[in-house]
Design a protein around this motif. Sequence first.
Motif, mmCIF file in Angstrom:
data_model
loop_
_atom_site.group_PDB
_atom_site.id
_atom_site.type_symbol
_atom_site.label_atom_id
_atom_site.label_comp_id
_atom_site.label_asym_id
_atom_site.label_seq_id
_atom_site.Cartn_x
_atom_site.Cartn_y
_atom_site.Cartn_z
ATOM 1 N N PHE A 53 59.930 14.936 3.045
ATOM 2 C CA PHE A 53 60.018 13.620 3.711
ATOM 3 C C PHE A 53 61.268 13.541 4.588
ATOM 4 C CE2 PHE A 53 62.091 9.395 3.281
ATOM 5 C CZ PHE A 53 61.307 8.720 4.214
ATOM 6 N N TYR B 44 55.374 10.956 4.213
ATOM 7 C CA TYR B 44 55.874 9.608 3.931
ATOM 8 C C TYR B 44 55.047 8.965 2.815
ATOM 9 C CZ TYR B 44 57.183 4.722 4.761
ATOM 10 O OH TYR B 44 57.604 3.423 4.614
ATOM 11 N N PRO C 276 59.999 4.268 7.667
ATOM 12 C CA PRO C 276 60.397 5.284 6.692
ATOM 13 C C PRO C 276 61.926 5.359 6.583
ATOM 14 C CG PRO C 276 58.775 6.166 8.229
ATOM 15 C CD PRO C 276 59.163 4.815 8.730
ATOM 16 N N TYR C 277 62.392 5.544 5.415
ATOM 17 C CA TYR C 277 63.807 5.684 5.071
ATOM 18 C C TYR C 277 64.532 4.335 5.047
ATOM 19 C CZ TYR C 277 68.138 8.273 4.259
ATOM 20 O OH TYR C 277 69.280 8.777 3.705
#
Length: 338
Positions: A62, A137, A212-213
């Motif tokens: 990821f 993800y 994402p993140y």
Amino acid sequence: FNLNLHQSSGAVNSAVKTRIDTRIATRIATSSSSTVLHAGFGKPSELPPNVKLSNDAVTNAFLKMLPPSQTKSTSLASIPPLNYRGVIATKPIKKGTPIISIPYTLAVDLGTESLDPIPPALHLKSLIESSAVDKRYVSVLPSSTSPDYSNLYSSWPSTSRSSLNWCHLESSRESFIERLPEPEDMYYVFLVTSRVLTVQDPEGRGRKLLIPYLDMCNHDEKSTHVLTGVAGEGGMLKVVAGKDVKVGEEITIRYGGGEEGVDEFLRDYGFDPGERGGYERFGRRVAREVKMGLNSRGGLREEERRQIRESLKVPGGGEVIEKIKREVGKVLDEIDGW
Ligand SMILES: C[S@@+](CC[C@H](N)C(=O)[O-])C[C@H]1O[C@@H](n2cnc3c(N)ncnc32)[C@H](O)[C@@H]1O
């Protein structure tokens, strides 16, 4: 305020609003304090020993999805005392510099803003099912069997659920389920309510984005970090440091929702943001609702109270539910003591 935001266009200050029905989160906090897990760590080798950097194959795959600069000064970690996953600084970060910068093109855009989480939830479901979301993800999102989800009162036993229909919190969740094609789709509602941000597009419309993140940042009421960005081509979605960050500090943001109390917060995120008064406040709200019920429709009959008491004994639902059950029990004791 002297935050040194990266300004590439005039629109850059458009706010990234923390999720759904919330107010703009470009609140540039005046408080200079933030959760400092372990102050005074200067080098990565000085990371607190009880913070475990996530280093499994799925997480590493990821992280490789992200721009390489992204993981130079932060990483994912399991963070005590709850040992939940979050973002941690592995290098010192200066106030005013971006801590996280994710290109808009990496975000999952779930459409324009609505107060209702169901349209974006069903959109997300179809994107995931048709493999339109990067598998790397999807693999790091909490699964439908993870404690993040199962601790939500989604697992409240159905007997309790129907008995608690008079409770505003429970009935609002029930109304979600009634409008979903399948009860299991509640999982996608959870993904939306617990991790989607509202970000303005160049035309100023709010869009629901799963970033994402950035979506790995946990909540802290006192966080001074600032969310900025534009939901459009070339846009960068950022968390900008509101203060100097030391190595080993968790990168938190301030979630929206549940300003009045803790109930929406519990429904949407599944945890008690203690600083807002937590379960005690929630319990008082439940008590108020019960008392209102007493005034308007003659209250809960003895039989209804008995059913609720029975349903409170049904085990399950995790820590959050257990606490709510205790509060509901107290309210019933109060009524029966009248
Ligand atoms: C946007 S996600 C944050 C990242 C998440 N911990 C993860 O591993 O994907 C929101 C979820 O994280 C957890 N969380 C965030 N802040 C928290 C806090 N202050 N206390 C407890 N749980 C929290 C809750 O499960 C919440 O629904």
